[in-house]
Write a protein that holds these residues in place. Structure first.
Motif, PDB file in Angstrom:
ATOM      1  N   ARG A 160       0.885  -1.560  -0.411  1.00 37.20           N
ATOM      2  CA  ARG A 160      -0.003  -0.119   0.011  1.00 37.20           C
ATOM      3  C   ARG A 160       0.690   1.416   0.107  1.00 37.20           C
ATOM      4  O   ARG A 160       0.725   2.957   0.313  1.00 37.20           O
TER       5      ARG A 160
ATOM      6  N   GLN B 246      -7.124   5.914   0.986  1.00 28.53           N
ATOM      7  CA  GLN B 246      -7.530   5.497   0.312  1.00 28.53           C
ATOM      8  C   GLN B 246      -7.624   3.872   0.994  1.00 28.53           C
ATOM      9  O   GLN B 246      -7.769   2.394   0.816  1.00 28.53           O
ATOM     10  N   LEU B 247      -6.675   4.190   2.513  1.00 34.86           N
ATOM     11  CA  LEU B 247      -6.769   3.396   3.192  1.00 34.86           C
ATOM     12  C   LEU B 247      -8.020   3.218   4.092  1.00 34.86           C
ATOM     13  O   LEU B 247      -8.353   3.743   4.143  1.00 34.86           O
ATOM     14  N   SER B 248      -8.122   1.907   4.555  1.00 34.13           N
ATOM     15  CA  SER B 248      -9.012   1.249   5.698  1.00 34.13           C
ATOM     16  C   SER B 248      -8.564   1.996   6.993  1.00 34.13           C
ATOM     17  O   SER B 248      -7.459   2.379   7.331  1.00 34.13           O
ATOM     18  N   GLY B 249      -9.577   2.131   7.692  1.00 31.81           N
ATOM     19  CA  GLY B 249      -8.959   2.665   9.217  1.00 31.81           C
ATOM     20  C   GLY B 249      -7.897   1.801   9.540  1.00 31.81           C
ATOM     21  O   GLY B 249      -7.055   2.566  10.229  1.00 31.81           O
TER      22      GLY B 249
ATOM     23  N   GLN C 112      -5.827   0.310   8.215  1.00 33.71           N
ATOM     24  CA  GLN C 112      -4.386   0.104   7.771  1.00 33.71           C
ATOM     25  C   GLN C 112      -3.957   1.558   7.784  1.00 33.71           C
ATOM     26  O   GLN C 112      -2.602   2.282   8.006  1.00 33.71           O
ATOM     27  N   LYS C 113      -4.741   2.613   7.946  1.00 37.10           N
ATOM     28  CA  LYS C 113      -4.146   4.007   8.343  1.00 37.10           C
ATOM     29  C   LYS C 113      -4.115   3.898   9.304  1.00 37.10           C
ATOM     30  O   LYS C 113      -2.900   4.792   9.465  1.00 37.10           O
TER      31      LYS C 113
ATOM     32  N   LEU D 248     -11.167   1.800  16.076  1.00 43.27           N
ATOM     33  CA  LEU D 248     -11.234  -0.082  15.657  1.00 43.27           C
ATOM     34  C   LEU D 248     -12.154  -1.064  15.450  1.00 43.27           C
ATOM     35  O   LEU D 248     -11.732  -0.699  17.097  1.00 43.27           O
ATOM     36  N   ASP D 249     -12.294  -2.297  15.081  1.00 44.43           N
ATOM     37  CA  ASP D 249     -13.009  -3.056  15.343  1.00 44.43           C
ATOM     38  C   ASP D 249     -11.597  -4.108  16.101  1.00 44.43           C
ATOM     39  O   ASP D 249     -10.624  -3.427  15.822  1.00 44.43           O
TER      40      ASP D 249
ATOM     41  N   SER E  60      -8.947  -5.377  14.031  1.00 37.54           N
ATOM     42  CA  SER E  60      -7.777  -4.396  13.537  1.00 37.54           C
ATOM     43  C   SER E  60      -6.398  -3.837  15.642  1.00 37.54           C
ATOM     44  O   SER E  60      -5.378  -3.705  14.856  1.00 37.54           O
TER      45      SER E  60
END
Ligand code: ADP
Ligand code: ADP
Length: 227
Positions: free
Chosen positions: A137, A144-147, A149-150, A175-176, A179
């Motif tokens: 990434r 463009q990244l998921s939470g 990933q950010k 986060l869930d 994550s």
């Protein structure tokens, strides 16, 4: 020299004509390389304490040292240099620059520290993205990244200048479970491989239990300290 040494720390905020004392005499010593969770109800002073340790905010009274450097009375420029060199930050809201790539976001603290990009920065940032499992990434925009990933990019960014202390204010708060566990595992791995010290505020007992030490704040004081 301890990583953190806090004595009789108080912090007042102005509230209209009144003054609210939100830290009421905090005593705290953290050794280099410790992985510490900071718990306690909302409003107990966790963020204020982290902001003071991060030189983002000045104490009202008391003494605060990080790696022996007094954060009381030092000039702004001295504090900025100290922060850039020795302290990393991870916030609940990742605070990435949305229109810059993952790689550029990770590189940012090095540019802030040195006033320019250096030829080793890209390689260093790439390695860090690799470490947080995001090599693929690297050239994506942060937006463009998921939470999750950010937040892993934010962890990589916090390490760019190889700080001895990382301050993480509710790093898994948005986060869930999966994550959150992944981000926490990263912090644990970095702590054990690099000896980076962490102070992590959290409401999550599962996250806190994975730290070596749990400090409980209540009403501006440290109410309990467990290992
Ligand atoms: P926590 O992180 O444990 O939720 P904080 O350090 O954010 O606690 O807040 C402690 C107290 O200080 C709260 O009562 C909060 O409302 C107050 N507070 C925090 N920041 C400010 C500020 N910038 N100005 C005035 N009061 C503040
Ligand atoms: P200093 O200014 O302290 O001599 P740098 O600013 O070059 O050092 O780097 C700060 C720290 O970041 C170094 O101590 C090193 O651990 C790490 N670092 C910097 N660049 C790299 C790189 N390309 N690969 C691995 N680690 C690096």
């Amino acid at each position: 020299v301890p990583l953190v040494e806090v004595r009789d720390l108080t912090k007042d905020y102005a509230e209209g004509e009144n003054v609210a004392r939100v830290l009421k005499g905090v005593q705290l010593t953290v050794a280099q390389g410790e992985l510490v969770a900071l718990l306690g109800p909302s409003g107990s002073g966790k963020s204020t304490l982290l902001n003071i340790l991060g030189t983002l905010m000045r104490p009202t009274s008391g003494s605060v040292r990080v790696l022996g450097q007094s954060l009381v009375g030092a000039e702004d420029l001295v504090l900025t240099e100290f922060r850039n060199r020795h302290i990393g930050f991870v916030f609940q809201a990742h605070l990435l620059l949305p229109d810059f790539t993952a790689l550029e976001n990770v590189m940012f603290p090095a540019a802030a520290r040195h006033g320019r990009e250096r030829h080793t920065d890209r390689a260093r940032a790439s390695e860090l993205l690799d470490r947080v499992g995001l090599s693929d990434r690297r050239d994506y925009l942060a937006s463009q990244l998921s939470g999750g990933q950010k937040q892993r990019v934010a962890v990589a960014r916090s390490l760019m200048n190889a700080p001895e202390l990382v301050l993480a204010d509710e790093p898994t708060g948005n986060l869930d479970r999966e994550s959150a566990d992944r981000v926490m595992q990263l912090l644990i791995d970095i702590n054990s491989s690099d000896g980076t010290g962490f102070l992590i505020s959290t409401h999550d007992e599962n996250i806190a239990a994975r730290c070596q030490r749990q400090i409980y704040m209540a009403d501006g004081r440290i109410a309990d300290d467990r290992r």
